[in-house]
Design an enzyme around this catalytic site. Structure first.
Site, mmCIF file in Angstrom:
data_model
loop_
_atom_site.group_PDB
_atom_site.id
_atom_site.type_symbol
_atom_site.label_atom_id
_atom_site.label_comp_id
_atom_site.label_asym_id
_atom_site.label_seq_id
_atom_site.Cartn_x
_atom_site.Cartn_y
_atom_site.Cartn_z
ATOM 1 C CB THR A 46 -0.809 0.018 1.316
ATOM 2 O OG1 THR A 46 -1.352 -1.279 1.543
ATOM 3 C CG2 THR A 46 -1.938 1.026 1.279
ATOM 4 C CB VAL B 284 -12.065 -5.441 0.210
ATOM 5 C CG1 VAL B 284 -11.755 -4.199 1.041
ATOM 6 C CG2 VAL B 284 -13.054 -5.109 -0.899
ATOM 7 N N GLY B 285 -8.747 -5.574 0.865
ATOM 8 C CA GLY B 285 -7.768 -5.788 1.917
ATOM 9 C C GLY B 285 -8.004 -4.883 3.106
ATOM 10 C CG ASP B 286 -4.535 -3.452 5.214
ATOM 11 O OD1 ASP B 286 -3.912 -2.509 5.729
ATOM 12 O OD2 ASP B 286 -4.126 -4.038 4.202
ATOM 13 C CB THR C 250 1.971 -1.051 4.090
ATOM 14 O OG1 THR C 250 2.268 -1.706 2.843
ATOM 15 C CG2 THR C 250 3.261 -0.934 4.877
ATOM 16 N N GLY C 251 1.002 -4.093 3.987
ATOM 17 C CA GLY C 251 1.364 -5.504 4.014
ATOM 18 C C GLY C 251 0.226 -6.370 3.527
ATOM 19 N N GLY D 157 -3.136 -7.695 3.735
ATOM 20 C CA GLY D 157 -4.339 -7.238 4.417
ATOM 21 C C GLY D 157 -5.104 -8.320 5.132
#
Length: 303
Positions: free
Chosen positions: A185, A214-216, A235-236, A238
């Site tokens: 991200t 959908v991630g974080d 970031t990473g 999710g």
């Protein structure tokens, strides 16, 4: 929120696992954010300025650098903004928008906080936001590399069998496995000179991923959080970050008096070493970043 004067601060990241060779992009983004902060004094304006610069860079997994989905044609992007003046907005799985972070900011002016998919895209058209640029050769080359890796035996997402993407394929076009992974991200956290805080995040999604993933990044408390004691961006991967409500968890430690760097390190320590994860944060007196992978960053304060 205190009105006492303080030094403004900006921290920008280009994604956990992204190349440190791209750190110049983070430096430019932070400089632009600091200039915006000098101009308006608004922490959210500054955070959005930083993330917009990263979206336009083309080397980061956001905006014009977003990864192609597994069909090699679709791009789905997420973004979010939040500050301590009550502004909160996010978009998920949005396509054909040049700067998703600016669309997230626009959502904050609607009755909603999150718009997804086609609705987010139609909203972007309704308010006159420009379309994305055409897919670049850089994006196509990264996709070819991913598809080659998916055809192999090495997991491209930690703990996930590559064959599961074939089993649950949900794109319109057939699966064609004869490219690496991207879960990063971009983000910015800002402390304004008036003591207000803001955070902004943007991502081109994860590769590999199913359509609609959908991630974080657009999930409040997971990928981002801003409160009266600071702001945090994560970031990473999710799917792992959301299980810890990472941004809010780390914010809670900072608000409770833990030194900022210790809180960031404690947050990263929640994850197995094979999981890419990174954090940036600002508090009333500190600013910092920490990751278990290379992570291009830049930190600047007002003089």
């Amino acid at each position: 929120m205190s009105n006492s004067p303080t030094a403004g601060a900006v921290v920008v990241h280009g994604g956990a696992g992204a190349s440190r060779d791209h750190e110049d992009g983070c430096v430019l983004a932070a400089r632009r954010a600091l200039a915006q902060l000098e101009l308006t004094g608004d922490a959210l304006d500054a955070a959005i300025t930083a993330v917009t610069a990263l979206e336009d860079d083309g080397r980061f997994n956001a905006g014009s650098g977003s990864v192609l989905c597994l069909d090699g044609d679709t791009v789905e992007m997420d973004a979010s903004i939040m500050d301590t003046r009550g502004r909160l907005g996010a978009v998920a799985c949005v396509q054909s928008v040049k700067n998703p972070v600016q669309l997230a900011r626009a959502v904050a002016d609607t009755p909603h906080w999150l718009l997804a998919g086609e609705g987010a895209q139609r909203f972007a058209r309704a308010i006159g936001m420009p379309d994305s640029e055409p897919i670049s050769e850089r994006q196509r080359s990264a996709h070819r590399k991913l598809m080659t890796e998916l055809a192999g035996s090495v997991p491209v997402m930690p703990g996930v069998n590559n064959k599961l993407f074939e089993r649950f394929w949900n794109y319109k076009t057939p699966l064609q496995l004869p490219q690496g992974t991207a879960c990063d991200t971009v983000g910015a956290v800002v402390r304004g000179p008036d003591g207000h805080f803001a955070v902004a995040c943007s991502t081109g999604g994860s590769a590999p991923s199913l359509l609609g993933r959908v991630g974080d990044s657009p999930i409040i408390g997971s990928g981002f959080y801003a409160g009266p004691e600071g702001a945090v961006a994560a970031t990473g991967i999710g799917e792992h970050i959301v299980r810890h409500l990472l941004a809010h968890t780390v914010y809670g430690w900072i608000a409770g008096g833990m030194p900022l760097q210790q809180a960031l390190e404690r947050g990263i320590a929640l994850f197995d070493k094979e999981i890419d994860v990174g954090l940036i944060a600002v508090s009333r007196t500190e600013a910092g970043a920490h990751s278990n992978r290379d992570m291009p960053t830049s930190r600047m304060t007002q003089r």
